[in-house]
Scaffold this motif. Structure first.
Motif, mmCIF file in Angstrom:
data_model
loop_
_atom_site.group_PDB
_atom_site.id
_atom_site.type_symbol
_atom_site.label_atom_id
_atom_site.label_comp_id
_atom_site.label_asym_id
_atom_site.label_seq_id
_atom_site.Cartn_x
_atom_site.Cartn_y
_atom_site.Cartn_z
ATOM 1 N N SER A 24 16.146 7.780 32.775
ATOM 2 C CA SER A 24 17.540 7.321 32.826
ATOM 3 C C SER A 24 17.812 6.401 31.648
ATOM 4 O O SER A 24 17.836 5.187 31.782
ATOM 5 N N ASP A 25 18.011 6.983 30.469
ATOM 6 C CA ASP A 25 18.186 6.191 29.259
ATOM 7 C C ASP A 25 19.634 6.083 28.814
ATOM 8 O O ASP A 25 19.942 5.412 27.832
ATOM 9 N N SER A 26 20.559 6.765 29.531
ATOM 10 C CA SER A 26 21.976 6.745 29.143
ATOM 11 C C SER A 26 22.854 6.775 30.375
ATOM 12 O O SER A 26 22.452 7.242 31.448
ATOM 13 N N LEU A 27 24.078 6.277 30.194
ATOM 14 C CA LEU A 27 25.119 6.405 31.197
ATOM 15 C C LEU A 27 26.212 7.283 30.606
ATOM 16 O O LEU A 27 26.482 7.230 29.404
ATOM 17 N N GLU B 172 24.896 6.364 37.020
ATOM 18 C CA GLU B 172 24.933 4.902 36.917
ATOM 19 C C GLU B 172 23.843 4.222 37.749
ATOM 20 O O GLU B 172 23.315 3.181 37.340
ATOM 21 N N PHE C 71 20.616 4.415 35.977
ATOM 22 C CA PHE C 71 20.771 3.672 34.728
ATOM 23 C C PHE C 71 20.523 2.188 34.959
ATOM 24 O O PHE C 71 19.802 1.525 34.200
ATOM 25 N N SER D 143 16.843 1.558 36.220
ATOM 26 C CA SER D 143 15.809 2.046 35.287
ATOM 27 C C SER D 143 14.804 2.967 35.980
ATOM 28 O O SER D 143 13.661 3.092 35.539
ATOM 29 N N ARG E 16 21.636 3.147 26.552
ATOM 30 C CA ARG E 16 21.542 1.863 27.234
ATOM 31 C C ARG E 16 21.969 0.676 26.355
ATOM 32 O O ARG E 16 22.799 -0.140 26.773
ATOM 33 N N GLU F 262 25.373 -1.654 27.231
ATOM 34 C CA GLU F 262 25.219 -3.081 27.517
ATOM 35 C C GLU F 262 26.168 -3.903 26.659
ATOM 36 O O GLU F 262 26.713 -4.915 27.101
#
Length: 749
Positions: free
Chosen positions: A191-194, A226, A229, A232, A252, A256
């Motif tokens: 889960s490296d992106s939203l 989400e 995300f 993690s 990510r 942020e």
């Protein structure tokens, strides 16, 4: 014609240099730019002048060189409202050049401006000679359409959006385009992106060893991924594109940064997350709205043009609706075989642009597929949120060429939900063999539609648009006769009953209504069954039950004959309780009389029903008011009528009287009558206890909860037929007047 600016148009020898400096045309080759230069006209406009007006024919495309223009669109009331500012380097009218449509906005100068004008005729000529020109225009149009979709999708997450905010968010994101059937990511991925869905439709799918389960649907403006995300953790579900979809991806570190600039986004995402968790807890997958509907034929003998046209008319009540077919597109765009144009060709680019614009500004698009698996048929299926498979009553139920080729279970062309519509040519619906149709295909729902009855198409439109009305009737023995009066009041108020279901006595009344769709028939038939004959009066030795149930079986079999639930004119279900598996059984197929008999089999009062070696009894054991079931199936508004929850079930004595004192009080005139619950009352009440929580849930989750005051009647007091029915009628009529139909059922009427 365009509204001409007051200034005189004068050719300018420096146009070539101007074009090369723009971000749009500097990607074209020298030859193309020179040809554009030779056919461009330089214009000067003063502040306040209008370049074009909404509704004007589009005969030219413009490029703004300096200054600013404002675009305004008139609403339904004719009031023009600003929708955007056009700055230097931006085009005007490129979408209409590709689509052939009239101007969609009025564009005026906010200050003195300089523009270049290219005639529509010239753009069409150069596009035919140089494919890179329409490809460039398509990129421009795609960006413009993306911005339009963003304007609809992002404010719910980011709040009010100005131009600077739009540009910043778009510049930080990565555009992702998925075709229908593609996966965004798979279960257990990192889960490296939203993501934010900007246009299209997606499903969250939990993949299992035996079967995959859809746990939610995602609409434009919602975040994707989400939960994983923020925690993690690996992805908990796979995300599948139901149709062509576009998303903004935010790695990510980038997101942020966005959160620091827009802290309110955190609260909005939390609200979405909580809603999804609540739906998961209640095992209710969230449904995304349906906008694109494809109608495909189930066989070579089914022309779907008239059905598509009627559905378009019916959907027009719930928003703007557009009916498209390959022939209609050729006529509207004036280009033969445009629907079969090779991918990437100028014709294909123009078609894709036109369809994208229509989908962006239309609430419902009805795609009428060809009778064969053509390129247009494939496009219809790939673009659809919902696919209606149209068959003809009496024809072969075997899937035709289009189904077998494009909608087989092992094809990846679409993951859109599918529904079956069986078209009937006569004025009456007398369905048979629906089970054969359903056995050959996997569909979520089926509908029986009379081709010349707009009421049937209105019912279908309500299901598609999320405005269907489902009525669910609870159990309660003789108290359930109040359902008859309640249904009469509902129908007299012109509230449609698009689907009906129930438990126990509610199942009997619901089945009668679905079978006849006539309140007079329901009233007369119920009176003949319950008031005149009382089918629960054939008492027997109480080894299994108090009542043998033979009279009830005989009546139900005689009344419903061999009708199957699938063959009913409107959708129906009822609930029974499986003693063998200790679970609720929802009957949506099979013999109608047997399903109703199972639902009304009060444990201890009537004998159970044997179904494939398993024992089925009254549905009240698990769910006396199946409102949750109706909510999951109906996808609209739910009316729940509860006749089993009323009354305190108390007695006015310190100790329970003996059977002899009760009997003597009822038989001997001078002895005091003892009023206490009977054995049937106690058994019924005991059944209800197990489903009180479900009934409370149905009450809280319904759009209209009705509880007729019938607590003073005995569960076997069928002789009070007229009185109970009248109470149900008067109570419901008063409640409908109190709540008002405008708010609850205005769109359904």
């Amino acid at each position: 014609m365009d509204s001409s600016p007051c200034s005189h148009a004068v050719p300018d020898p420096d146009i070539l240099l101007l074009l090369k400096k723009t971000d749009i045309f500097n990607r074209l080759g020298e030859t193309v730019v020179k040809e554009l230069t030779a056919n461009a006209t330089r214009l000067h406009m003063e502040k306040g002048e209008c370049l074009c007006r909404q509704g004007d024919p589009c005969d030219a495309m413009y490029l703004l060189l300096s200054g600013e223009l404002e675009a305004r669109i008139a609403d339904a009331g004719g009031v023009a409202r600003p929708v955007g500012i056009i700055g230097p380097g931006q085009p005007i009218g490129e979408i209409q050049i590709l689509t052939g449509e009239d101007r969609t906005a009025t564009v005026c100068a906010l200050c003195d401006v300089e523009l270049l004008r290219f005639s529509r005729h010239f753009i069409e000529e150069i596009s035919d000679k140089h494919p890179e020109v329409p490809e460039l225009l398509m990129r421009i149009v795609r960006r413009r359409l993306r911005r339009n979709h963003m304007a609809k999708a992002l404010p719910g997450l980011f709040g009010p959006m100005d131009e600077a905010k739009f540009q910043k968010i778009e510049s930080q994101g990565i555009w992702i385009h998925l075709r229908g059937g593609d996966y965004l990511f798979r279960q257990d991925d990192d889960s490296d992106s939203l993501y934010i869905l900007v246009s299209g439709r997606m499903q969250a799918v939990v993949e299992g060893e035996a079967i995959d389960r859809v746990v939610g649907e995602i609409s434009p403006g919602e975040t994707v991924g989400e939960m994983a995300f923020f925690t993690s953790e690996p992805r908990s579900a796979s995300i599948l594109a139901v149709r062509d979809s576009e998303l903004l991806q935010f790695p990510r570190p980038v997101f942020e940064t966005i959160l620091r600039d827009n802290p309110q986004v955190v609260m909005n995402i939390i609200q979405v997350t909580i809603k999804r968790l609540r739906d998961t807890f209640h095992q209710r997958a969230k449904r995304a709205s349906v906008t694109n509907i494809a109608i495909v034929t189930a066989g070579p003998d089914v022309a779907v043009q008239s059905a598509a046209r009627a559905l378009c008319t019916a959907l027009g009540k719930f928003g703007s609706a557009l009916h498209l077919s390959s022939l209609l597109l050729e006529q509207r765009l004036g280009i033969q075989q445009i629907t079969e144009a090779p991918k990437g060709s100028p014709k294909d680019i123009r078609l894709r642009t036109w369809l994208a614009e229509m989908e962006a500004k239309t609430d419902f698009v009805i795609y009428e597929a060809d009778l064969e698996p053509t390129g247009w048929t494939r496009r219809c299926i790939r673009q659809a949120d919902m696919i209606l498979i149209a068959g003809r009553a009496g024809a072969s139920a075997t899937p035709g060429e289009v189904e077998a080729t494009l909608l087989a279970r092992d094809t990846s062309l679409t993951s859109a939900k599918k529904c079956l519509i069986i078209l009937h040519s006569g004025p009456e619906i007398q369905p048979t063999n629906t089970a054969q149709w359903l056995g050959h295909r996997r569909v979520e729902k089926h509908f029986h539609i009379r081709e010349n009855d707009m009421g049937d198409f209105a019912r279908l439109a309500r299901f598609i648009s999320g405005n269907a009305v489902g009525v669910v009737l609870g159990g309660g023995g003789a108290k359930g006769l109040a359902h008859i009066g309640a249904l009469r009041a509902i129908t007299e108020a012109e509230v449609p009953v698009d689907m009906i279901g129930g438990t126990s006595m509610g199942a009997v009344i619901a089945a009668q209504y679905a079978f006849k769709v006539s309140m007079d028939a329901v009233f007369n038939d119920s009176r003949a069954l319950f008031a005149n004959t009382n089918p629960l009066s054939d008492y027997t030795i109480p080894v299994v039950s108090l009542v043998r149930g033979g009279k009830l079986d005989a009546h139900l079999q005689s009344y419903f004959d061999d009708t199957c639930i699938e063959d009913l004119p409107i959708n129906f279900f009822c609930v029974s309780s499986n003693l063998s598996t200790a679970s609720k059984k929802v009957h949506m197929e099979g013999l109608l009389w047997k399903a109703v008999r199972a639902s009304i089999s009060i444990p201890g009062v009537t004998s159970p029903v044997v179904d494939n070696g398993q024992l089925l009894v009254d549905g009240a054991v698990f769910d006396n008011l199946p409102g949750k079931q109706m909510r999951e199936i109906c996808e609209g508004r739910v009316i729940a009528i509860d006749v089993g929850a009323s009354g305190k079930f108390a007695v006015g004595c310190d100790t329970y009287p003996s059977p002899w004192s009760i009997l003597m009080g009822n038989l001997v005139p001078f002895m005091k009558k003892v009023s206490v619950p009977t054995i049937a009352d106690i058994m019924m009440r005991t059944n209800f206890l197990g489903s009180i929580k479900e009934s409370q849930s149905a009450k809280n989750d319904s759009d209209l909860y009705l509880q007729p005051p019938v607590e003073d009647f005995n569960v076997l007091e069928f002789k009070a037929f007229d009185q109970i029915v009248q109470i149900g009628y008067e109570y419901t009529a008063k409640r409908l007047e109190e709540v008002g139909l405008d708010g609850l059922f205005r769109h359904a009427q």
